[in-house]
Design a protein around this motif. Sequence first.
Motif, PDB file in Angstrom:
ATOM      1  N   ALA A 164      -5.862  49.882 128.424  1.00 54.10           N
ATOM      2  CA  ALA A 164      -7.327  49.884 128.535  1.00 54.10           C
ATOM      3  C   ALA A 164      -7.974  49.725 127.169  1.00 54.10           C
ATOM      4  O   ALA A 164      -8.935  48.960 127.013  1.00 54.10           O
ATOM      5  N   LEU A 165      -7.464  50.429 126.176  1.00 49.67           N
ATOM      6  CA  LEU A 165      -8.055  50.330 124.836  1.00 49.67           C
ATOM      7  C   LEU A 165      -7.794  48.963 124.204  1.00 49.67           C
ATOM      8  O   LEU A 165      -8.645  48.436 123.498  1.00 49.67           O
ATOM      9  N   GLU A 166      -6.621  48.409 124.470  1.00 51.65           N
ATOM     10  CA  GLU A 166      -6.327  47.063 123.954  1.00 51.65           C
ATOM     11  C   GLU A 166      -7.220  46.012 124.590  1.00 51.65           C
ATOM     12  O   GLU A 166      -7.559  45.007 123.975  1.00 51.65           O
ATOM     13  N   ARG A 167      -7.583  46.259 125.836  1.00 44.75           N
ATOM     14  CA  ARG A 167      -8.385  45.280 126.587  1.00 44.75           C
ATOM     15  C   ARG A 167      -9.776  45.809 126.912  1.00 44.75           C
ATOM     16  O   ARG A 167     -10.334  45.489 127.958  1.00 44.75           O
TER      17      ARG A 167
ATOM     18  N   MET B  23     -15.308  54.198 124.768  1.00 47.55           N
ATOM     19  CA  MET B  23     -14.373  54.129 125.896  1.00 47.55           C
ATOM     20  C   MET B  23     -13.254  55.153 125.708  1.00 47.55           C
ATOM     21  O   MET B  23     -12.856  55.823 126.658  1.00 47.55           O
ATOM     22  N   GLY B  24     -12.750  55.276 124.500  1.00 53.36           N
ATOM     23  CA  GLY B  24     -11.688  56.244 124.228  1.00 53.36           C
ATOM     24  C   GLY B  24     -12.127  57.661 124.558  1.00 53.36           C
ATOM     25  O   GLY B  24     -11.378  58.424 125.176  1.00 53.36           O
ATOM     26  N   ARG B  25     -13.338  58.022 124.181  1.00 60.07           N
ATOM     27  CA  ARG B  25     -13.866  59.353 124.495  1.00 60.07           C
ATOM     28  C   ARG B  25     -14.007  59.537 126.006  1.00 60.07           C
ATOM     29  O   ARG B  25     -13.685  60.599 126.541  1.00 60.07           O
ATOM     30  N   ASP B  26     -14.472  58.507 126.685  1.00 62.60           N
ATOM     31  CA  ASP B  26     -14.638  58.595 128.134  1.00 62.60           C
ATOM     32  C   ASP B  26     -13.285  58.702 128.836  1.00 62.60           C
ATOM     33  O   ASP B  26     -13.150  59.411 129.834  1.00 62.60           O
ATOM     34  N   ILE B  27     -12.288  58.006 128.334  1.00 65.11           N
ATOM     35  CA  ILE B  27     -10.948  58.072 128.931  1.00 65.11           C
ATOM     36  C   ILE B  27     -10.361  59.465 128.742  1.00 65.11           C
ATOM     37  O   ILE B  27      -9.729  60.008 129.657  1.00 65.11           O
ATOM     38  N   VAL B  28     -10.578  60.073 127.579  1.00 65.99           N
ATOM     39  CA  VAL B  28     -10.077  61.434 127.343  1.00 65.99           C
ATOM     40  C   VAL B  28     -10.657  62.388 128.387  1.00 65.99           C
ATOM     41  O   VAL B  28      -9.948  63.244 128.922  1.00 65.99           O
ATOM     42  N   ALA B  29     -11.935  62.215 128.714  1.00 61.52           N
ATOM     43  CA  ALA B  29     -12.563  63.065 129.731  1.00 61.52           C
ATOM     44  C   ALA B  29     -11.948  62.836 131.117  1.00 61.52           C
ATOM     45  O   ALA B  29     -11.930  63.743 131.948  1.00 61.52           O
TER      46      ALA B  29
END
Length: 195
Positions: free
Chosen positions: A57-60, A21-27
């Motif tokens: 988002a990352l926390e949840r 998810m973190g990688r997708d959010i960076v994009a």
Amino acid sequence: MSEKPETKIVGFDRGDARSRMGRDIVALLPRLRRFAAGLTGSIQEGDDVVQSACLRALERHHQWEPGTRLDSWMFRIIRNLWLDRGKSAWNRLVRSDPDALAEIPDHSLSRELEVRDELASARAAIAALPEPQREVLLLVTVEGLTYEAAADVLGIPLGTVMSRLARARVAVGRRVRGDSTEALARETGAATTRR
């Protein structure tokens, strides 16, 4: 001395999901920043909202359902954070971004001034919209979401998205063309009562 071999369970675990998810959010960051800046009227304030949204988002991450649109989920988080801050569309200032103007290929002074005025006029017109219209306009025209996706992000019916978008486009067009302020007040005033 016998050592027990380390066994790894192959599959889907929470750490992997959060990393993915973190990688997708960076994009998605350029789109998230653009939406937040348009919503807040300020690049700096928009970046603050995006940072808070990414953290939330990352926390949840466990609340996001794989297979659904991560961008829509993130836009919804940004919108909710902005609304939680209790900001009003009527008291926000529109700030121009001089760095964006430096990217204009025609470096003539008169063209730069003309573009700066057009940009300021468009930003002021968008900032003057009632918040429900501005949200729809940004999601559909700037972020490229479908009407259905925008309705999902905002939690409103599809017809309401279409109606708000039409009124927003008319109001922005009139303001940019310099139509009378009385006509603009009637348009946005009527639009705010017909939500």
